[in-house]
Design an enzyme around this catalytic site. Structure first.
Site, PDB file in Angstrom:
ATOM      1  N   GLU A 257       0.885  -1.171   0.000  1.00 31.18           N
ATOM      2  CA  GLU A 257       0.000   0.000   0.000  1.00 31.18           C
ATOM      3  C   GLU A 257       0.915   1.210   0.000  1.00 31.18           C
ATOM      4  O   GLU A 257       1.474   1.576   1.034  1.00 31.18           O
ATOM      5  CB  GLU A 257      -0.904  -0.004   1.243  1.00 31.18           C
ATOM      6  CG  GLU A 257      -1.871  -1.180   1.318  1.00 31.18           C
ATOM      7  CD  GLU A 257      -2.982  -1.131   0.279  1.00 31.18           C
ATOM      8  OE1 GLU A 257      -3.087  -0.146  -0.468  1.00 31.18           O
ATOM      9  OE2 GLU A 257      -3.743  -2.106   0.210  1.00 31.18           O
ATOM     10  N   CYS A 291      -2.213   9.352   2.506  1.00 29.90           N
ATOM     11  CA  CYS A 291      -1.990   8.802   1.161  1.00 29.90           C
ATOM     12  C   CYS A 291      -3.180   9.085   0.250  1.00 29.90           C
ATOM     13  O   CYS A 291      -3.034   9.086  -0.966  1.00 29.90           O
ATOM     14  CB  CYS A 291      -1.713   7.309   1.225  1.00 29.90           C
ATOM     15  SG  CYS A 291      -3.009   6.408   2.073  1.00 29.90           S
TER      16      CYS A 291
HETATM   17  P1  NAD Z   1       8.287   5.334   4.477  1.00 28.50           P
HETATM   18  O1  NAD Z   1       8.198   4.516   3.243  1.00 28.50           O
HETATM   19  O2  NAD Z   1       9.419   6.264   4.617  1.00 28.50           O
HETATM   20  O3  NAD Z   1       8.336   4.365   5.730  1.00 28.50           O
HETATM   21  C1  NAD Z   1       7.325   3.409   5.993  1.00 28.50           C
HETATM   22  C2  NAD Z   1       7.890   2.371   6.936  1.00 28.50           C
HETATM   23  O4  NAD Z   1       8.822   1.598   6.202  1.00 28.50           O
HETATM   24  C3  NAD Z   1       8.707   2.966   8.081  1.00 28.50           C
HETATM   25  O5  NAD Z   1       7.874   3.215   9.151  1.00 28.50           O
HETATM   26  C4  NAD Z   1       9.709   1.895   8.349  1.00 28.50           C
HETATM   27  O6  NAD Z   1       9.184   0.996   9.301  1.00 28.50           O
HETATM   28  C5  NAD Z   1       9.868   1.196   7.015  1.00 28.50           C
HETATM   29  N1  NAD Z   1      11.117   1.539   6.335  1.00 28.50           N
HETATM   30  C6  NAD Z   1      11.585   2.773   6.039  1.00 28.50           C
HETATM   31  N2  NAD Z   1      12.775   2.671   5.423  1.00 28.50           N
HETATM   32  C7  NAD Z   1      13.057   1.362   5.327  1.00 28.50           C
HETATM   33  C8  NAD Z   1      14.146   0.619   4.775  1.00 28.50           C
HETATM   34  N3  NAD Z   1      15.192   1.222   4.212  1.00 28.50           N
HETATM   35  N4  NAD Z   1      14.110  -0.722   4.837  1.00 28.50           N
HETATM   36  C9  NAD Z   1      13.060  -1.330   5.411  1.00 28.50           C
HETATM   37  N5  NAD Z   1      12.000  -0.695   5.938  1.00 28.50           N
HETATM   38  C10 NAD Z   1      11.988   0.641   5.890  1.00 28.50           C
HETATM   39  O7  NAD Z   1       6.874   6.055   4.615  1.00 28.50           O
HETATM   40  P2  NAD Z   1       6.378   7.038   5.762  1.00 28.50           P
HETATM   41  O8  NAD Z   1       7.057   8.348   5.580  1.00 28.50           O
HETATM   42  O9  NAD Z   1       6.451   6.377   7.092  1.00 28.50           O
HETATM   43  O10 NAD Z   1       4.822   7.164   5.380  1.00 28.50           O
HETATM   44  C11 NAD Z   1       4.378   7.991   4.395  1.00 28.50           C
HETATM   45  C12 NAD Z   1       4.149   7.226   3.091  1.00 28.50           C
HETATM   46  O11 NAD Z   1       3.245   6.159   3.321  1.00 28.50           O
HETATM   47  C13 NAD Z   1       3.513   8.076   2.020  1.00 28.50           C
HETATM   48  O12 NAD Z   1       4.132   7.824   0.785  1.00 28.50           O
HETATM   49  C14 NAD Z   1       2.061   7.573   1.996  1.00 28.50           C
HETATM   50  O13 NAD Z   1       1.390   7.794   0.788  1.00 28.50           O
HETATM   51  C15 NAD Z   1       2.230   6.148   2.311  1.00 28.50           C
HETATM   52  N6  NAD Z   1       0.984   5.587   2.854  1.00 28.50           N
HETATM   53  C16 NAD Z   1       0.245   4.766   2.060  1.00 28.50           C
HETATM   54  C17 NAD Z   1      -0.955   4.239   2.530  1.00 28.50           C
HETATM   55  C18 NAD Z   1      -1.770   3.304   1.699  1.00 28.50           C
HETATM   56  O14 NAD Z   1      -2.616   2.626   2.260  1.00 28.50           O
HETATM   57  N7  NAD Z   1      -1.548   3.238   0.387  1.00 28.50           N
HETATM   58  C19 NAD Z   1      -1.387   4.556   3.831  1.00 28.50           C
HETATM   59  C20 NAD Z   1      -0.604   5.399   4.612  1.00 28.50           C
HETATM   60  C21 NAD Z   1       0.598   5.908   4.109  1.00 28.50           C
END
Ligand code: NAD
Length: 485
Positions: A257, A291
């Protein structure tokens, strides 16, 4: 202000919702800060690679018994978890405000939303998971069985710190999987509180395992571990791509997602008051860190000036403040989010946009408060028209024809949700057919809920969460063909 803010840790400790240390080997502590004030809220123990492996050991050991548990017994534990989450709603909402910053009404709403997935999958766990097949072979009878895949890794972001966990975990647990959960470093307290409530609900040891720690280290362990059979990630498209690649060697089942870049389209026949009110929700809910947030507003030329004026007036009326004061808009989560707002506004203005309101940090409130902002006449070349802004900046642009707006709306690598406002049924039909989005919302903003399959097309993701479809990644189909000989 949140007058018992300084006593929050103590209160949560008394409620037993803040474990001093996790169940797995821990290395050091992580400071959790209130984004509104910068104050220290709590410190939590963090695990390393050994902790991540130990969590999979525990989940793997628990899988045989959990997957063999009768569906009604799994459902009963999920129902208890649901009740406990709702019973702790106020504490969970306050934890969320303290670490995430969102207004308390939104936080309470998120707890209801989070709990609804647990209830839904408690009930879904009871549905038949065997399907008959009309045989094409003489004397043979055929069935399809849905079986749980095994250990599932669940990786969640900070913007919905409870709902993104339950949307994944309830489906996986209801299907008979055991789970290892890695929440965002910004919002570990909500995850730990949910884990504690899961323990009280009676999930056996090893079924639900929550690990706080460096994301690359913990999640890297899990993507490399062949015992982890499914990975469900919510977060940015950039990290999603990385985890997709990392999961290739062990051919995991994936749910992704990812990011969104929603177009919000208004035709002249729309009820303009309603379009403005829904546009405000689509842009500024979760302080724009959503999102599903409307990133591009396409307004028909006939109503453009009127919409710009009314939308700006409604934006200027939004209040900003600490989440416990229940404003419309709270702080952003960290300074990188602020940098992005500043960069998108600056870039749009340099490429011909006009600033109608906002556009800067509120120095009186604090460094993470960004004024709700409206930009008009934003050109397609501006970064905000293609990159996810994830903050309270609305980009308004004019269009002339239906064909033009469909082309511009679809000219994106994202495809999560699109919003359309019109009262012309034939136009609505054409638009909903043509838009390349996993979800299309017509004349409204709120479309989500446990019974619907949430998810995006293109680089907004893979698979769906919620509904019956939310079980698919956590189950495998076994085809059985029997001949009684
Ligand atoms: P992000 O991708 O930076 O991080 C998400 C999670 O991924 C972190 O909390 C961490 O646990 C993990 N992560 C981060 N870097 C990593 C790595 N190098 N290796 C492994 N795991 C890692 O996203 P964010 O800033 O926490 O959230 C915002 C993003 O999430 C936005 O792009 C938003 O659109 C998306 N989002 C999507 C939905 C959906 O349902 N489609 C819902 C909420 C948020």
């Amino acid at each position: 202000m949140f007058d018992d803010q300084s006593r929050l840790s103590e209160r949560l400790d008394d409620a037993g919702l803040l474990p001093a240390a996790g169940d797995f080997p821990a290395e050091g502590r992580l400071a959790v800060r209130d984004p509104a004030t910068g104050d220290l809220v709590a410190q939590v123990a963090v695990s390393d690679a050994a902790g991540a492996r130990a969590a999979v050991d525990a989940a793997q050991a628990a899988f045989a018994d959990w997957s063999a548990t009768l569906p009604q017994d799994r459902a009963a534990i999920l129902h208890r978890w649901h009740g406990l989450i709702l019973g702790a709603k106020e504490d969970l909402a306050r934890i969320m405000v303290a670490e995430q910053g969102k207004p308390i009404s939104e936080a309470r709403g998120e707890i209801d939303y989070a709990a609804s997935f647990v209830q839904f999958y408690a009930e879904e766990a009871l549905r038949p998971n065997i399907e008959g097949v009309t045989s094409h072979l003489a004397d043979a009878e055929m069935e399809l069985w849905r079986e749980p895949v095994g250990v599932a890794a669940l990786i969640t972001p900070w913007n919905f710190p409870c709902a993104m966990i339950t949307r994944k975990a309830a489906a996986a647990l209801g299907a008979g999987c055991t789970v290892v959960i890695h929440p965002s470093a910004e919002t570990p307290l909500s995850a730990l509180a949910l884990a504690e409530l899961a323990r009280r609900a009676g999930f056996p040891a090893g079924v639900v395992n929550t690990i706080i720690g460096d994301a690359a280290t913990i999640v890297g362990e899990w993507t490399a571990d062949k015992r982890v059979r499914a990975l469900s990630f919510t977060g940015s498209t950039e990290v999603g791509r990385l985890l997709y690649r990392q999961s290739a060697d062990t051919v995991k089942r994936l749910v992704m997602e990812l990011g969104g870049h929603a177009p919000f389209i208004v035709f002249p026949s729309a009820d303009l008051d309603r379009a403005v009110a829904e546009g405000i929700k689509a842009k500024f809910a979760t302080s724009g860190q959503d999102c599903l947030g409307a990133n591009r507003f396409y307004i028909h030329r006939d109503v453009y000036d009127d919409f710009c004026a009314r939308f700006t007036k409604a934006t200027q009326a939004l209040s900003m403040g600490h989440g416990m004061d229940d404003p419309d808009i709270g702080p952003l989560i960290h300074d990188r989010q602020i940098d992005k707002q500043v960069a998108h506004v600056k870039d749009a203005l340099a490429k011909g946009a006009r600033l109608l309101c906002g556009g800067k940090v509120d120095d009186d409130l604090g460094p993470l408060f960004f004024h709700p902002t409206v930009l008009a006449d934003v050109t397609d070349e501006a970064a905000i028209m293609t990159e996810e802004t994830f903050g309270p900046v609305a980009a308004l642009s004019v269009f002339d024809t239906e064909e033009e707006v469909i082309e511009r709306a679809n000219a994106s690598e994202y495809g999560l949700v699109a919003y359309v406002h019109s009262q012309d049924p034939r136009r609505i039909y054409r638009l909903t057919r043509a838009l390349q989005y996993g979800m299309v919302a017509v004349n409204r903003t709120k479309v989500t809920g446990a019974p619907i399959p949430f998810g995006g097309m293109k680089q907004s993701g893979l698979g769906r969460e919620g509904a019956r479809q939310g079980l698919e990644a956590f189950t495998e189909i076994k085809y059985v063909c029997r001949d009684w000989g």
